[in-house]
Design a protein around this motif. Structure first.
Motif, PDB file in Angstrom:
ATOM      1  N   ARG A   1       4.669  -1.331   3.468  1.00  0.00           N
ATOM      2  CA  ARG A   1       5.085  -2.250   4.536  1.00  0.00           C
ATOM      3  C   ARG A   1       4.236  -3.520   4.514  1.00  0.00           C
ATOM      4  O   ARG A   1       4.751  -4.627   4.648  1.00  0.00           O
ATOM      5  CB  ARG A   1       4.983  -1.572   5.908  1.00  0.00           C
ATOM      6  N   ALA A   2       2.922  -3.348   4.358  1.00  0.00           N
ATOM      7  CA  ALA A   2       2.016  -4.500   4.354  1.00  0.00           C
ATOM      8  C   ALA A   2       2.335  -5.451   3.199  1.00  0.00           C
ATOM      9  O   ALA A   2       2.228  -6.670   3.345  1.00  0.00           O
ATOM     10  CB  ALA A   2       0.563  -4.027   4.262  1.00  0.00           C
ATOM     11  N   GLU A   3       2.750  -4.898   2.063  1.00  0.00           N
ATOM     12  CA  GLU A   3       3.056  -5.722   0.887  1.00  0.00           C
ATOM     13  C   GLU A   3       4.538  -6.076   0.780  1.00  0.00           C
ATOM     14  O   GLU A   3       4.950  -6.763  -0.144  1.00  0.00           O
ATOM     15  CB  GLU A   3       2.591  -5.001  -0.388  1.00  0.00           C
ATOM     16  N   ARG A   4       5.343  -5.563   1.724  1.00  0.00           N
ATOM     17  CA  ARG A   4       6.780  -5.827   1.767  1.00  0.00           C
ATOM     18  C   ARG A   4       7.489  -5.390   0.481  1.00  0.00           C
ATOM     19  O   ARG A   4       8.272  -6.120  -0.111  1.00  0.00           O
ATOM     20  CB  ARG A   4       7.062  -7.292   2.082  1.00  0.00           C
TER      21      ARG A   4
ATOM     22  N   TYR B   1       4.349   8.305  -1.640  1.00  0.00           N
ATOM     23  CA  TYR B   1       4.508   6.914  -1.221  1.00  0.00           C
ATOM     24  C   TYR B   1       3.490   6.581  -0.136  1.00  0.00           C
ATOM     25  O   TYR B   1       3.295   7.349   0.806  1.00  0.00           O
ATOM     26  CB  TYR B   1       5.920   6.670  -0.673  1.00  0.00           C
ATOM     27  N   GLN B   2       2.854   5.443  -0.275  1.00  0.00           N
ATOM     28  CA  GLN B   2       1.896   4.958   0.711  1.00  0.00           C
ATOM     29  C   GLN B   2       2.632   3.962   1.608  1.00  0.00           C
ATOM     30  O   GLN B   2       2.609   2.751   1.383  1.00  0.00           O
ATOM     31  CB  GLN B   2       0.697   4.299   0.008  1.00  0.00           C
ATOM     32  N   ASP B   3       3.341   4.490   2.609  1.00  0.00           N
ATOM     33  CA  ASP B   3       4.245   3.683   3.429  1.00  0.00           C
ATOM     34  C   ASP B   3       3.555   2.504   4.110  1.00  0.00           C
ATOM     35  O   ASP B   3       4.113   1.416   4.188  1.00  0.00           O
ATOM     36  CB  ASP B   3       4.950   4.562   4.472  1.00  0.00           C
ATOM     37  N   LYS B   4       2.343   2.720   4.595  1.00  0.00           N
ATOM     38  CA  LYS B   4       1.621   1.629   5.272  1.00  0.00           C
ATOM     39  C   LYS B   4       1.352   0.483   4.294  1.00  0.00           C
ATOM     40  O   LYS B   4       1.578  -0.693   4.618  1.00  0.00           O
ATOM     41  CB  LYS B   4       0.308   2.158   5.864  1.00  0.00           C
ATOM     42  N   ALA B   5       0.904   0.793   3.095  1.00  0.00           N
ATOM     43  CA  ALA B   5       0.636  -0.231   2.080  1.00  0.00           C
ATOM     44  C   ALA B   5       1.939  -0.907   1.649  1.00  0.00           C
ATOM     45  O   ALA B   5       1.975  -2.124   1.448  1.00  0.00           O
ATOM     46  CB  ALA B   5      -0.063   0.391   0.874  1.00  0.00           C
TER      47      ALA B   5
ATOM     48  N   LYS C   1      -2.873  -3.308  -5.000  1.00  0.00           N
ATOM     49  CA  LYS C   1      -2.659  -2.308  -3.947  1.00  0.00           C
ATOM     50  C   LYS C   1      -1.944  -1.099  -4.527  1.00  0.00           C
ATOM     51  O   LYS C   1      -0.962  -1.240  -5.258  1.00  0.00           O
ATOM     52  CB  LYS C   1      -1.773  -2.878  -2.821  1.00  0.00           C
TER      53      LYS C   1
END
Length: 161
Positions: A118-121, A112-116, A104
Motif C-alpha cells: 500500500r505504501a508503495e502503491r 505478501y507484505q500488504d502494508k509495504a 522495499k
C-alpha cells in the motif's frame, strides 16, 4: 500558411540537420566527460534527468527559438547539476536520503507484505506480472519480491541448502 503540415522550407531542414548533428555531438562529449552515472537508472531521480536530457535535445533540434549555443549550455547545466547531486549524495548522507529511495520488500518468503505494498502503491497483479516475467506461475513459498530504487520489481527465490 502559418503552420505547414509537410514542409516549410529548405532552410528549416538545413537548420535541423546542422543543429541536430552539433547538439548530438556536444551531448555525447558531455556524457563521456561526466561519466557513466549521468545516464544511470539507479533511482527515479536519475530517470528524470535522462528524460530531461532527451527532451532538451529534441527542443534544441526542433524549436527554432532555441539557439544551438543556448541549448548546449542548458544540456551542460543539467549534466553538471546531475554530476554535483550524485557526487554530493555519495559524500553526504542527508542528501542521499533526500534524493534516493530504499528498496522495499513487498513479498517475503511467499507472504505478501500488504502494508509495504500500500505504501508503495503496488498491486498484487503487478507482482503477479513480475512473477510471470521471471518464469513463476504462482507465488512460491520460497519467493521474495523487492521493489528496487529504480521502480523495478525483482523476484528472488530462496536457495535450498
Amino acid at each position: 500558411m502559418d503552420n505547414p503540415i509537410f514542409f516549410d522550407d529548405w532552410a528549416g531542414i538545413g537548420r535541423i540537420l546542422i543543429t541536430g548533428v552539433l547538439a548530438y555531438a556536444a551531448l555525447i562529449v558531455m556524457l563521456r566527460t561526466s561519466g557513466k552515472r549521468t545516464l544511470s537508472k539507479f533511482n527515479a531521480f536519475d530517470f528524470i534527468v535522462t528524460i530531461c536530457l532527451g527532451s532538451m535535445l529534441s527542443s534544441i533540434i526542433i524549436t527554432k527559438s532555441v539557439p544551438l549555443l543556448e541549448g548546449v549550455v542548458a544540456l551542460a547545466l543539467l549534466i553538471a547539476l546531475q554530476f554535483a547531486m550524485t557526487w554530493l549524495s555519495v559524500r553526504w548522507e542527508p542528501l542521499e536520503k533526500l534524493i534516493k529511495s530504499e528498496p522495499k520488500i513487498l513479498v517475503h518468503r511467499g507472504v505478501y507484505q500488504d502494508k509495504a505494498m500500500r505504501a508503495e502503491r503496488v498491486t498484487r497483479e503487478e507482482i503477479t506480472a513480475a512473477l510471470h516475467a521471471n518464469g513463476h506461475g504462482d507465488m512460491p513459498a520460497s519467493c521474495s519480491v523487492v521493489l528496487e530504487t529504480d521502480g523495478a520489481l525483482n523476484v528472488f527465490k530462496a536457495v535450498s541448502r
